[in-house]
Scaffold this motif. Sequence first.
Motif, short mmCIF file in Angstrom:
data_model
loop_
_atom_site.label_atom_id
_atom_site.label_comp_id
_atom_site.label_asym_id
_atom_site.label_seq_id
_atom_site.Cartn_x
_atom_site.Cartn_y
_atom_site.Cartn_z
N MET A 1 0.84 -1.18 0.00
CA MET A 1 0.00 0.00 0.00
C MET A 1 0.89 1.25 0.00
O MET A 1 1.72 1.42 0.87
CB MET A 1 -0.91 -0.04 1.24
CG MET A 1 -1.63 1.22 1.50
SD MET A 1 -2.86 1.17 2.85
CE MET A 1 -2.24 -0.01 3.99
N LYS A 2 0.72 2.09 -0.99
CA LYS A 2 1.50 3.31 -1.14
C LYS A 2 0.84 4.44 -0.34
O LYS A 2 -0.36 4.67 -0.47
CB LYS A 2 1.57 3.69 -2.62
CG LYS A 2 2.41 4.90 -2.89
CD LYS A 2 3.68 4.52 -3.53
CE LYS A 2 4.37 5.77 -4.03
NZ LYS A 2 5.76 5.59 -4.19
N VAL A 3 1.62 5.12 0.45
CA VAL A 3 1.11 6.23 1.27
C VAL A 3 1.45 7.54 0.60
O VAL A 3 2.55 7.72 0.07
CB VAL A 3 1.70 6.17 2.70
CG1 VAL A 3 1.26 7.36 3.52
CG2 VAL A 3 1.33 4.88 3.39
N SER A 4 0.50 8.46 0.61
CA SER A 4 0.71 9.82 0.12
C SER A 4 0.46 10.78 1.28
O SER A 4 -0.25 10.45 2.23
CB SER A 4 -0.25 10.14 -1.03
OG SER A 4 -0.02 9.28 -2.10
N TYR A 5 1.04 11.95 1.18
CA TYR A 5 0.93 12.95 2.23
C TYR A 5 0.47 14.28 1.66
O TYR A 5 0.92 14.69 0.59
CB TYR A 5 2.29 13.19 2.91
CG TYR A 5 2.90 11.95 3.49
CD1 TYR A 5 2.67 11.59 4.81
CD2 TYR A 5 3.71 11.12 2.71
CE1 TYR A 5 3.23 10.45 5.35
CE2 TYR A 5 4.27 9.97 3.24
CZ TYR A 5 4.03 9.64 4.55
OH TYR A 5 4.58 8.50 5.08
N THR A 21 2.72 14.76 -1.71
CA THR A 21 3.91 13.99 -2.08
C THR A 21 3.74 12.54 -1.63
O THR A 21 2.93 12.26 -0.75
CB THR A 21 5.18 14.58 -1.45
OG1 THR A 21 6.32 13.88 -1.92
CG2 THR A 21 5.14 14.52 0.07
N SER A 22 4.53 11.67 -2.21
CA SER A 22 4.55 10.28 -1.75
C SER A 22 5.74 10.01 -0.83
O SER A 22 5.84 8.94 -0.24
CB SER A 22 4.59 9.32 -2.95
OG SER A 22 5.75 9.56 -3.71
N ASN A 23 6.64 10.99 -0.69
CA ASN A 23 7.80 10.85 0.18
C ASN A 23 8.01 12.18 0.91
O ASN A 23 8.70 13.07 0.41
CB ASN A 23 9.04 10.47 -0.64
CG ASN A 23 10.23 10.15 0.24
OD1 ASN A 23 10.39 10.70 1.33
ND2 ASN A 23 11.09 9.26 -0.23
N GLU A 54 -1.79 11.62 6.26
CA GLU A 54 -1.50 10.52 5.35
C GLU A 54 -2.76 10.04 4.64
O GLU A 54 -3.85 10.07 5.21
CB GLU A 54 -0.92 9.33 6.13
CG GLU A 54 0.39 9.60 6.79
CD GLU A 54 0.91 8.39 7.56
OE1 GLU A 54 0.31 7.30 7.46
OE2 GLU A 54 1.92 8.54 8.25
N THR A 56 -4.00 6.71 1.84
CA THR A 56 -3.64 5.49 1.13
C THR A 56 -4.11 5.54 -0.33
O THR A 56 -3.80 4.64 -1.10
CB THR A 56 -4.24 4.26 1.82
OG1 THR A 56 -5.65 4.42 1.93
CG2 THR A 56 -3.62 4.04 3.18
N ASP A 57 -4.84 6.57 -0.68
CA ASP A 57 -5.31 6.76 -2.05
C ASP A 57 -4.85 8.12 -2.54
O ASP A 57 -5.27 9.16 -2.01
CB ASP A 57 -6.84 6.66 -2.11
CG ASP A 57 -7.41 6.73 -3.51
OD1 ASP A 57 -6.83 7.45 -4.36
OD2 ASP A 57 -8.45 6.09 -3.76
N ILE A 58 -3.98 8.15 -3.55
CA ILE A 58 -3.42 9.40 -4.07
C ILE A 58 -4.51 10.34 -4.56
O ILE A 58 -4.38 11.56 -4.46
CB ILE A 58 -2.37 9.14 -5.17
CG1 ILE A 58 -1.68 10.45 -5.61
CG2 ILE A 58 -2.99 8.45 -6.37
CD1 ILE A 58 -0.85 11.12 -4.56
#
Length: 97
Positions: A1-5, A21-23, A54, A56-58
Amino acid sequence: MKVSYVYILKCSDNTFYTGVTSNLHKRLLEHQSSKYPDSYTSKRLPVELMYYTEFTDINYAIATEKQLKNWSRAKKQALIAGEFNELPNLAKKKFSK
């Protein structure tokens, strides 16, 4: 699961910058080092991270970033301060008679 902020920075001129951002760590370093010299924050260093959340969905992250960018300074300050009960009142427009 990719996290976005989604994040809010306070710039040296006391303005806020909102981004996604994702990082988060890497992106903050890019802001601080003026990686993009023509960017809004590079002319307003140093910047300070004031808020982030945070996703979990961009798609939700991007939608939230767009929403926050349209918020007033007072509403952003309430969010940063965790004064969530104030947000609805700050969203209402005041009309004079």
